[in-house]
Design a protein around this motif. Structure first.
Motif, PDB file in Angstrom:
ATOM      1  N   LEU A   1       0.193  -7.227   6.332  1.00 64.56           N
ATOM      2  CA  LEU A   1      -0.583  -6.060   5.930  1.00 64.56           C
ATOM      3  C   LEU A   1      -0.964  -5.212   7.126  1.00 64.56           C
ATOM      4  N   LEU A   2      -1.415  -5.860   8.193  1.00 65.40           N
ATOM      5  CA  LEU A   2      -1.844  -5.106   9.361  1.00 65.40           C
ATOM      6  C   LEU A   2      -0.668  -4.468  10.071  1.00 65.40           C
ATOM      7  N   ALA A   3       0.483  -5.123  10.047  1.00 65.80           N
ATOM      8  CA  ALA A   3       1.659  -4.521  10.662  1.00 65.80           C
ATOM      9  C   ALA A   3       2.027  -3.231   9.950  1.00 65.80           C
ATOM     10  N   ALA A   4       1.948  -3.254   8.653  1.00 69.79           N
ATOM     11  CA  ALA A   4       2.245  -2.031   7.891  1.00 69.79           C
ATOM     12  C   ALA A   4       1.232  -0.953   8.213  1.00 69.79           C
ATOM     13  N   ALA A   5      -0.038  -1.340   8.334  1.00 72.83           N
ATOM     14  CA  ALA A   5      -1.065  -0.361   8.688  1.00 72.83           C
ATOM     15  C   ALA A   5      -0.803   0.203  10.075  1.00 72.83           C
TER      16      ALA A   5
ATOM     17  N   LYS B   1      -4.073   7.793   5.335  1.00 71.82           N
ATOM     18  CA  LYS B   1      -3.884   6.677   6.268  1.00 71.82           C
ATOM     19  C   LYS B   1      -5.139   5.812   6.348  1.00 71.82           C
ATOM     20  N   LEU B   2      -6.300   6.458   6.277  1.00 70.71           N
ATOM     21  CA  LEU B   2      -7.551   5.711   6.316  1.00 70.71           C
ATOM     22  C   LEU B   2      -7.740   4.890   5.050  1.00 70.71           C
ATOM     23  N   TYR B   3      -7.392   5.461   3.902  1.00 67.44           N
ATOM     24  CA  TYR B   3      -7.485   4.699   2.663  1.00 67.44           C
ATOM     25  C   TYR B   3      -6.552   3.482   2.701  1.00 67.44           C
ATOM     26  N   SER B   4      -5.354   3.658   3.243  1.00 67.77           N
ATOM     27  CA  SER B   4      -4.411   2.544   3.330  1.00 67.77           C
ATOM     28  C   SER B   4      -4.937   1.454   4.252  1.00 67.77           C
TER      29      SER B   4
ATOM     30  N   GLN C   1      -4.519   3.236  -4.199  1.00 71.55           N
ATOM     31  CA  GLN C   1      -4.250   4.272  -5.190  1.00 71.55           C
ATOM     32  C   GLN C   1      -4.795   5.621  -4.726  1.00 71.55           C
ATOM     33  N   GLN C   2      -5.943   5.605  -4.047  1.00 67.76           N
ATOM     34  CA  GLN C   2      -6.472   6.845  -3.493  1.00 67.76           C
ATOM     35  C   GLN C   2      -5.525   7.400  -2.433  1.00 67.76           C
ATOM     36  N   ALA C   3      -4.960   6.502  -1.639  1.00 72.16           N
ATOM     37  CA  ALA C   3      -3.989   6.932  -0.625  1.00 72.16           C
ATOM     38  C   ALA C   3      -2.763   7.553  -1.283  1.00 72.16           C
TER      39      ALA C   3
ATOM     40  N   ASN D   1       4.106   8.312  -3.290  1.00 77.03           N
ATOM     41  CA  ASN D   1       5.316   7.560  -2.944  1.00 77.03           C
ATOM     42  C   ASN D   1       5.419   7.210  -1.462  1.00 77.03           C
ATOM     43  N   GLU D   2       4.303   7.207  -0.750  1.00 77.71           N
ATOM     44  CA  GLU D   2       4.332   6.805   0.660  1.00 77.71           C
ATOM     45  C   GLU D   2       4.742   5.328   0.745  1.00 77.71           C
ATOM     46  N   PRO D   3       5.872   5.016   1.398  1.00 74.99           N
ATOM     47  CA  PRO D   3       6.380   3.640   1.378  1.00 74.99           C
ATOM     48  C   PRO D   3       5.459   2.610   2.011  1.00 74.99           C
ATOM     49  N   SER D   4       4.743   2.976   3.068  1.00 75.05           N
ATOM     50  CA  SER D   4       3.861   2.000   3.708  1.00 75.05           C
ATOM     51  C   SER D   4       2.719   1.601   2.779  1.00 75.05           C
ATOM     52  N   VAL D   5       2.224   2.561   1.986  1.00 76.03           N
ATOM     53  CA  VAL D   5       1.139   2.260   1.049  1.00 76.03           C
ATOM     54  C   VAL D   5       1.670   1.425  -0.116  1.00 76.03           C
TER      55      VAL D   5
END
Length: 274
Positions: free
Chosen positions: A16-20, A144-147, A167-169, A175-179
């Motif tokens: 999760l953190l790597a994706a963030a 990005k902050l929501y993610s 969902q807010q992100a 369709n942001e792939p990281s989220v």
């Protein structure tokens, strides 16, 4: 038997953190400096950091470290350096770097988000959530902050709140792939592997999907017992050496105290929906 929440969060925290990190710091490849503040970023090669060998990561860390010494207040360089420190397992040093960058750039929301990510990686989850929440503003919300908020909440065991943040992100960045990838991994934490796979496949179908998304999908497919398919997914678009490293990671994750197999068994035992 259901694996403990603590075990599941520990195993998925890195993913999760790597994706963030990829979305917050924007420095998974040195060619993407347009997503960061101005400043000269030393070259670290042409591949994402997570695909580099140990020797390449070490060389990148040394190069970025020298750049950071010359410009210790530059947010782009600081975030890039902290990210490569994380990839080398130096969470405490990465946190120290981001703390200094945050002090020098107290109103930069991208810096504060990256600082929160570093706090979470160092185990300071409450502080991370406070930092990220403080950086968000209602009049100019940042996806990005929501993610990042969702990733921290997931590690804290607050899956419902985490998914609401994702969902807010997605409302701000559809369709942001990281989220989508983080959302998929959130469902892994609660044992819903089929839903997780749906989100991860959707993430991978997006043009901007990073290789980390593919690795997460391979993990979830493997957790459901489809090991050959998982290996094929993990090996796509990688050199033989990178594919071997990814597959070793995949097998290690699935073998951790048998917890992932227990998750897969629990998911397959769920009654089919009417």
């Amino acid at each position: 038997m259901r694996p403990s929440r603590t075990t599941g969060h520990r195993l998925l925290g890195a993913a999760l953190l790597a994706a963030a990190a990829l979305t917050l710091a924007g420095c998974n490849t040195t060619a993407r400096t347009d997503r960061m503040a101005t400043g000269s970023i030393p070259s670290a090669g042409t591949r994402p950091l997570e695909q580099m060998s140990a020797a390449e990561l070490s060389a990148s860390m040394e190069s970025m470290g020298r750049a950071y010494e010359k410009s210790p207040k530059n947010p782009a360089i600081g975030m890039a350096y902290a990210n490569v420190l994380q990839m080398n397992g130096r969470s405490s040093q990465a946190l120290a770097v981001m703390q200094q960058i945050a002090i020098a750039n107290p109103t930069d929301r991208q810096v504060l988000a990256a600082y929160g990510k570093a706090q979470a990686a160092a185990g300071q989850l409450d502080q991370a959530l406070t930092t990220i929440t403080r950086a968000q503003t209602p009049d100019r919300p940042d996806w990005k902050l929501y993610s990042a908020q969702g990733a921290v909440l997931d590690q804290m065991g607050r899956s419902g709140e985490a998914r609401a943040a994702y969902q807010q992100a997605l409302q701000l960045q559809p369709n942001e792939p990281s989220v989508l990838s983080n959302l998929g991994m959130s469902y892994v934490l609660t044992g819903d592997l089929k839903t997780a796979e749906t989100y991860l496949r959707s993430a991978l179908a997006q043009p901007a999907a990073e290789s980390r998304v593919r690795q997460n999908l391979a993990l979830v497919v493997g957790l459901q017992g489809r090991y050959d398919e998982a290996e094929r997914i993990a090996a796509q678009e990688l050199s033989p050496q990178q594919a071997a490293a990814n597959l070793a990671y995949l097998r290690a994750m699935m073998g951790q105290q048998n917890s992932w197999k227990q998750l897969a068994a629990r998911d397959s035992a769920k009654p089919a929906a009417n």
